[in-house]
Scaffold this active site. Sequence first.
Site, short mmCIF file in Angstrom:
data_model
loop_
_atom_site.label_atom_id
_atom_site.label_comp_id
_atom_site.label_asym_id
_atom_site.label_seq_id
_atom_site.Cartn_x
_atom_site.Cartn_y
_atom_site.Cartn_z
N GLN A 87 0.66 -1.15 0.10
CA GLN A 87 0.37 0.02 0.26
C GLN A 87 0.73 1.12 0.13
O GLN A 87 1.87 1.54 0.71
CB GLN A 87 -1.01 0.00 0.87
N THR A 88 0.44 1.99 -0.79
CA THR A 88 1.23 3.31 -1.19
C THR A 88 1.05 4.76 -0.86
O THR A 88 1.18 5.11 -0.83
CB THR A 88 2.54 3.05 -2.79
N VAL A 89 -0.95 4.34 -1.29
CA VAL A 89 -1.95 5.38 -0.45
C VAL A 89 -2.13 5.35 -0.15
O VAL A 89 -3.01 4.29 0.02
CB VAL A 89 -2.90 5.68 -2.00
N HIS A 93 -8.79 1.12 -0.47
CA HIS A 93 -9.08 1.81 -2.57
C HIS A 93 -8.91 -0.16 -2.22
O HIS A 93 -8.12 -1.00 -2.46
CB HIS A 93 -7.96 2.68 -3.26
N HIS A 95 -8.44 -2.43 -5.73
CA HIS A 95 -8.30 -1.79 -7.89
C HIS A 95 -9.17 -2.65 -8.35
O HIS A 95 -9.09 -4.87 -7.98
CB HIS A 95 -6.88 -2.78 -8.01
#
Length: 277
Positions: A87-89, A93, A95
């Site tokens: 997870q980078t954000v 969320h 996908h």
Amino acid sequence: MIIAGEDARARVVYRSQAVTAFFPLEPATRGHTLVVPNRHVADLTDLTAAEARDLGEAVLKTARAIRSALAPDGLNVIQSTGAAATQTVPHVHFHLVPRWPGDRMTLQWPAGAAEDDQALTQTLAVVQAAFLGEPSTVGAEDRRQHLSFIQAVVTRMSQASSASKSWLLPIVTVTYGYAITSKSFFVALLGCLAVLVFGILDANYLKQERAFRKLYDEVAAGRPIPAFSMNPALASPAGTRVNYWPDWPDVRSWAVAPVYGPLLLAGLGVAGWLLCR
């Protein structure tokens, strides 16, 4: 910005009071869509029941729309929580990635099992207890003993790290000194090899020490760890395979790279000097 409708570049597929679905700026495949809650939620487990229901319905609705419009051969639904899960954000969320044979998306499950049967049974018991909301069966005395054992392991790892440095220094002194006096290129390389071996061992000691420190924190916090279990993987995310090779953060740690790096460079310098003579 996208959720508020303030990003002109956003290609919004669907929006409701609770959920927004849109194309990312760099889609992995044709039709790649993100589905997010409108309220800022960083971690999946922090969603409310209503938000989880709305997200699930939106994911299903979006998946049906993608399948109807693009007729993909398959569809990946991906949700990542935490840096270890890529997870980078820091916003929940999902996908939705349409798939076709030969597309540029790559997903690969590791071969083999992450745990043996005994560890798997322990993990099952821990997860079932947490899922059912059952209190931990580990008593206060068990936890004290558990913490004492883990602290002993951490101390042993620290002592092993110090011992590896103590053993390496005379070995390096002898090999490098002999290489210079005897003009032996291969002895210099042997010294470099010794530095590499001891450096890997020391980095692994550091890695195991960190793993047991994490297990110590989990036990001290009252997590449902099986009594007297000394498996540090129980403090790691589910499905994590135990890897006994040091990771890059361990190698570049202040206790490893600044110690073994100069010794290795010195040996390479001696070897290079002898080679060029």
